[in-house]
Motif scaffolding. Sequence first.
Motif, mmCIF file in Angstrom:
data_model
loop_
_atom_site.group_PDB
_atom_site.id
_atom_site.type_symbol
_atom_site.label_atom_id
_atom_site.label_comp_id
_atom_site.label_asym_id
_atom_site.label_seq_id
_atom_site.Cartn_x
_atom_site.Cartn_y
_atom_site.Cartn_z
ATOM 1 N N GLU A 207 2.449 4.981 -5.305
ATOM 2 C CA GLU A 207 1.206 5.595 -5.773
ATOM 3 C C GLU A 207 1.568 6.840 -6.581
ATOM 4 O OE1 GLU A 207 -1.597 4.079 -5.489
ATOM 5 O OE2 GLU A 207 -0.913 2.541 -4.101
ATOM 6 N N ALA B 190 1.861 -2.864 -11.096
ATOM 7 C CA ALA B 190 2.248 -2.291 -9.808
ATOM 8 C C ALA B 190 3.671 -1.756 -9.953
ATOM 9 C CB ALA B 190 2.200 -3.344 -8.719
ATOM 10 N N ARG C 24 8.563 -1.122 -1.932
ATOM 11 C CA ARG C 24 7.360 -0.445 -1.423
ATOM 12 C C ARG C 24 6.522 0.045 -2.587
ATOM 13 N NH1 ARG C 24 8.396 3.541 3.291
ATOM 14 N NH2 ARG C 24 6.291 2.868 3.718
ATOM 15 N N ARG C 25 5.224 -0.183 -2.517
ATOM 16 C CA ARG C 25 4.305 0.220 -3.586
ATOM 17 C C ARG C 25 4.355 1.738 -3.783
ATOM 18 N NH1 ARG C 25 0.151 -2.432 -6.177
ATOM 19 N NH2 ARG C 25 -1.317 -1.044 -7.184
ATOM 20 N N LEU D 293 6.918 -0.780 -7.677
ATOM 21 C CA LEU D 293 7.497 -0.935 -6.346
ATOM 22 C C LEU D 293 8.871 -0.286 -6.330
ATOM 23 C CD1 LEU D 293 6.730 -4.707 -5.621
ATOM 24 C CD2 LEU D 293 5.398 -2.730 -4.923
#
Length: 77
Positions: A57, A48, A54-55, A50
Amino acid sequence: MITVRYFAAAAEAAGVDSEQVPAGDGAALRADLVTRHPALGPILDRCALLADGRRVEPGDPVPAGATLDVLPPFAGG
């Protein structure tokens, strides 16, 4: 520039705990990190990203000055 912080297996594969890289979107950053550290390739696909908590994409921008954390999956209970 952004600060990239690597954790656990990602830090081991990158060979560093942190570094500065140019800002970009999630896909461009992933590609840049694998170019810099080829051993990250198989691990980064499972990580992931971040940015400031905040993630991120693939199409999400990561602005200059952000901190990007590269977090591999964690096991535990």
